[in-house]
Design a protein around this motif. Sequence first.
Motif, short mmCIF file in Angstrom:
data_model
loop_
_atom_site.label_atom_id
_atom_site.label_comp_id
_atom_site.label_asym_id
_atom_site.label_seq_id
_atom_site.Cartn_x
_atom_site.Cartn_y
_atom_site.Cartn_z
N ALA A 150 23.91 78.57 71.06
CA ALA A 150 24.85 79.44 71.78
C ALA A 150 26.01 79.85 70.89
O ALA A 150 26.42 81.02 70.87
CB ALA A 150 25.37 78.72 73.03
N LEU A 151 26.57 78.90 70.13
CA LEU A 151 27.67 79.23 69.23
C LEU A 151 27.20 80.13 68.09
O LEU A 151 27.94 81.00 67.63
CB LEU A 151 28.28 77.95 68.67
CG LEU A 151 29.08 77.11 69.67
CD1 LEU A 151 29.44 75.76 69.06
CD2 LEU A 151 30.34 77.85 70.12
N ARG A 152 25.98 79.93 67.66
CA ARG A 152 25.42 80.79 66.63
C ARG A 152 25.31 82.23 67.14
O ARG A 152 25.69 83.18 66.44
CB ARG A 152 24.05 80.27 66.20
CG ARG A 152 23.44 80.96 65.00
CD ARG A 152 22.24 80.19 64.49
NE ARG A 152 21.79 80.69 63.21
CZ ARG A 152 21.04 79.99 62.36
NH1 ARG A 152 20.69 78.75 62.65
NH2 ARG A 152 20.66 80.51 61.21
N GLU A 153 24.82 82.37 68.37
CA GLU A 153 24.66 83.70 68.96
C GLU A 153 26.02 84.36 69.17
O GLU A 153 26.14 85.59 69.05
CB GLU A 153 23.92 83.59 70.29
CG GLU A 153 23.64 84.93 70.94
CD GLU A 153 22.82 84.79 72.20
OE1 GLU A 153 22.92 85.67 73.07
OE2 GLU A 153 22.08 83.78 72.34
N ARG A 154 27.04 83.57 69.44
CA ARG A 154 28.38 84.12 69.68
C ARG A 154 29.18 84.32 68.40
O ARG A 154 30.36 84.62 68.45
CB ARG A 154 29.14 83.22 70.66
CG ARG A 154 28.60 83.31 72.08
CD ARG A 154 29.48 82.60 73.08
NE ARG A 154 28.99 82.80 74.45
CZ ARG A 154 29.30 83.83 75.21
NH1 ARG A 154 30.11 84.78 74.75
NH2 ARG A 154 28.83 83.92 76.44
N GLY A 155 28.54 84.15 67.25
CA GLY A 155 29.14 84.58 65.99
C GLY A 155 30.06 83.60 65.32
O GLY A 155 30.99 84.00 64.61
N ILE A 156 29.78 82.30 65.44
CA ILE A 156 30.67 81.33 64.80
C ILE A 156 30.63 81.43 63.28
O ILE A 156 31.65 81.29 62.61
CB ILE A 156 30.37 79.90 65.29
CG1 ILE A 156 31.53 78.97 64.90
CG2 ILE A 156 29.02 79.40 64.77
CD1 ILE A 156 31.46 77.62 65.58
N ASN A 181 29.33 72.95 76.29
CA ASN A 181 28.21 73.13 77.21
C ASN A 181 28.12 74.60 77.61
O ASN A 181 28.85 75.05 78.50
CB ASN A 181 28.40 72.25 78.46
CG ASN A 181 27.18 72.24 79.37
OD1 ASN A 181 26.39 73.18 79.36
ND2 ASN A 181 27.04 71.19 80.15
N PRO A 182 27.27 75.37 76.96
CA PRO A 182 27.20 76.81 77.26
C PRO A 182 26.76 77.11 78.68
O PRO A 182 27.05 78.20 79.19
CB PRO A 182 26.18 77.32 76.23
CG PRO A 182 25.36 76.14 75.87
CD PRO A 182 26.29 74.97 75.93
N LEU A 183 26.08 76.17 79.33
CA LEU A 183 25.64 76.39 80.71
C LEU A 183 26.81 76.37 81.69
O LEU A 183 26.68 76.82 82.83
CB LEU A 183 24.60 75.33 81.11
CG LEU A 183 23.37 75.22 80.20
CD1 LEU A 183 22.40 74.20 80.77
CD2 LEU A 183 22.70 76.56 80.01
N ARG A 184 27.96 75.87 81.24
CA ARG A 184 29.17 75.83 82.07
C ARG A 184 30.24 76.80 81.57
O ARG A 184 31.34 76.84 82.11
CB ARG A 184 29.75 74.42 82.09
CG ARG A 184 28.87 73.40 82.81
CD ARG A 184 29.43 71.98 82.65
NE ARG A 184 28.66 71.01 83.41
CZ ARG A 184 29.04 70.49 84.57
NH1 ARG A 184 30.17 70.87 85.13
NH2 ARG A 184 28.29 69.59 85.20
N ASP A 185 29.90 77.55 80.54
CA ASP A 185 30.90 78.42 79.89
C ASP A 185 30.75 79.86 80.36
O ASP A 185 30.31 80.74 79.62
CB ASP A 185 30.75 78.33 78.37
CG ASP A 185 31.88 79.03 77.64
OD1 ASP A 185 32.97 79.18 78.23
OD2 ASP A 185 31.68 79.42 76.47
N PHE A 186 31.13 80.10 81.59
CA PHE A 186 30.99 81.43 82.16
C PHE A 186 31.96 82.39 81.49
O PHE A 186 33.17 82.15 81.44
CB PHE A 186 31.23 81.37 83.67
CG PHE A 186 30.36 80.36 84.36
CD1 PHE A 186 29.00 80.58 84.49
CD2 PHE A 186 30.90 79.18 84.85
CE1 PHE A 186 28.18 79.65 85.11
CE2 PHE A 186 30.09 78.24 85.47
CZ PHE A 186 28.73 78.49 85.60
N GLY A 187 31.42 83.47 80.92
CA GLY A 187 32.25 84.44 80.22
C GLY A 187 32.53 84.11 78.78
O GLY A 187 33.19 84.89 78.08
#
Length: 302
Positions: free
Chosen positions: A28-34, A270-276
Amino acid sequence: MNTRVLQLIGAEVGEGASDGGCKWAQPALRERGIQLALSATGRVVTWGDPVTAQPLRASNRLDAIEHFSLRLAAAVEKTLRDGKQPLVLGGDHSSAAGTWSGVAQFLRPVGRLGLIWIDAHMDAHTPQTSDSQAPHGMPLAALLGHGSDGMAALYGWRGKLLPHNVVVIGARSYEPAEAELLAALNVRVMTMEEVLDRSFAVCFNEARNQVTRDTVGWGLTLDLDGLDPLDAPGTGTPVETGIRLADALPVLAQCSTDPTFVAMELAEYNPLRDFGGHTAEAAKQLVCAALAPGEPVQALAA
């Protein structure tokens, strides 16, 4: 300026927690450009192979974490031996047993490891004291030499951290057995009450002075639930009244210019709890502040 290559290591583990969503933090962090965010600061950034917990090959949850810890420790140690600086992206906080065992093993020929542990929890249970038997509540005890062989005795030796070489900052949710162990070992614990009273900057600077005093290298393990849920709601175990992101960023910026700052770990996203994606943005800002040279990073508007 820090010229070492920064290597990102995904610690794909959620089996140590009751909510396994942290296992998907790295992709998830990879996809979000870390990586892009870190590269934009001037660091050369690469991805190492992720280390993934394999519960189907284990007899129980602790067994899965023990095997995972050994492989993560080896990946971190190799990164350091290759002359790179590791950033471990967890994953539940059981990852700390492997991450810092690998760092301690690398440093062992020349000296000891120091560690600042930012967390709402103490993570100082052992299998004998934990009601939940959740391994993500055990890594600090393991690094101090207490707990199962598979978490506490990686590489065949215990005590990766000496008690006076670690400082916990931000603790505000813990059980008596954890507090008793850390008190008996004389580990410095700066509760959230103390942080609010003295400021995060003062506490962090004091902690940094302590963990660098008798060590040859030090690191930072940052559980995102150490932050206030207003800034980082996307964790498995959020706890109210934590460290504010705007207070943390300018303080963590001092890490990047210290040549003895050897590694960093970010846990419990926890990307499943990270709404937005609010928490992912906070995570990117935190690692950029701590690992990128230059001007302190400013917090984004909430």
